[in-house]
Enzyme design. Structure first.
Site: not given
Ligand code: ACO
Length: 332
Positions: A113, A253, A283
């Site tokens: 990520c 994020h 995500n």
């Protein structure tokens, strides 16, 4: 001093949408639980046969059209991903060939990520040492490593790609100002996919064990992500003598709305200063930051010269923040 400036951004998400209501039919979950625990309403999922390089090419084609840059002007392509089309050739090589970037070299990097921040650092360094046009991509096809019988993970992730163009600037009103990047491998057993590499090559046994799927200890990741993404966001502002109110937009994020809320409130941002699009995309791992940047540019929430703070936390553990002034945007 030469800085690397982001002179364009574009993104792509696949057409197909997987809603919380669709997931209710696949696993023991419900829309209310997913929204209240994560902030996610839906996510986009690739079509059969569509992979990370395909989404990246779509994003880059938009980027080149918007900026008026030709593929044969690109010096390098750096791709942040944990879901490459295949182990090799690299996704960068597949993209280079598909778009006809005949002069470009490039490579993939794995930072989960935080991958887009790591790739920005690499791309920025190339620009500061002589490259004129570098494309940095953040892309993940998380649906390709998802166990759609595991409610702990399958509700969280989606697919998507974003790309930026980096060019040199001598103008202090623009460009990447600073970054803070971390790697802590002691968190490796909280978020991982074990099979398909050299330790556990693909076999019937790895397939039967579900080792080609992402596994996560959600609570451990949640605790560390909340603490470290908040701290690294505060630290980069302090280190550069900026206050929260100087920042035009904070793009964190998008792993969980509650993690974002902790970071935003610790750093002192108002709701208007924070980009949240996890409700639409879930995500997308390395995709979240360029998807977010593209959204705020398209919606005119920032202009050339606006101060932008990016922050991320992910598998590894990896985490970090990057502070930049957007633009000067290149128009075709
Ligand atoms: N629907 C309904 N119930 C569920 C679901 C679901 N989809 N998933 C879990 N539950 C249940 C659990 O089984 C548990 O039940 P139990 O108490 O009977 O055991 C209960 O809900 C609470 O579970 P928790 O794990 O405590 O829920 P939590 O509030 O922590 O939320 C979540 C779980 C959303 C996974 C959260 O921990 C999280 O977001 N973690 C961080 C994810 C992240 O940041 N990942 C990093 C990036 S990914 C990358 O780098 C590739």
């Amino acid at each position: 001093m030469t800085r690397a400036a982001i002179t364009g951004v574009a993104s792509y998400v696949p057409e197909k949408v997987l809603t919380n209501f669709d997931l209710e039919k696949m696993v023991d979950t419900n829309n209310e639980w997913i929204i209240s625990r994560t902030g996610i309403k839906e996510r986009h999922i690739v079509a059969e046969g569509e992979a990370s390089s395909d989404m990246s090419v779509k994003a880059i084609e938009k980027l080149l059209k918007q900026t008026g840059v030709r593929a044969d002007e690109i010096d390098a392509i750096i791709v942040a991903t944990v879901t490459p089309d295949m182990l090799f050739p690299s996704t960068a090589a597949l993209i280079q060939n598909k778009i006809g970037a005949t002069k470009a070299w490039g490579y993939d990097l794995s930072g989960a990520c935080s991958g887009f921040l790591f790739a920005l650092k690499s791309g920025g360094s190339l620009v500061q040492t002589g490259h004129k046009k570098v494309i940095v991509v953040g892309v993940d096809t998380m649906s390709s490593i998802m166990d759609y019988t595991d409610r702990n993970t399958c509700i969280l992730f989606g697919d998507g790609a974003g790309a930026v163009l980096l060019e040199p600037t001598e103008d202090e009103k623009f460009g990447i100002i600073d970054d803070i990047l971390y790697l802590d491998g002691s968190g490796g057993d909280a978020l991982y996919m074990t099979a398909g590499g050299s330790r556990k090559p693909a076999s019937q046994a790895t397939l039967d064990a579900g080792d080609h799927y992402l596994k996560q200890d959600g609570r451990s990741v949640f605790k560390r992500a909340s603490k470290d993404m908040a701290q690294v966001s505060v630290d980069i502002l302090n280190q550069n003598n900026f206050k929260a109110e100087d920042v035009a937009i904070f793009i964190p994020h998008q792993a969980n709305k509650r993690i974002i809320d902790v970071a935003a409130s610790r750093a002192g941002f108002t709701d208007e200063q924070v980009l949240i699009n996890i409700d639409k995309y879930g995500n997308t791992t390395a995709g979240t930051l360029p998807l977010g940047l593209d959204e705020v540019v398209r919606e005119n929430r920032i202009q050339d010269g606006s101060l932008v703070l990016l922050a991320a936390f992910g598998a590894g553990y990896t985490w970090g923040s990057t502070l930049l002034r957007y633009g000067p945007s290149r128009k075709a």
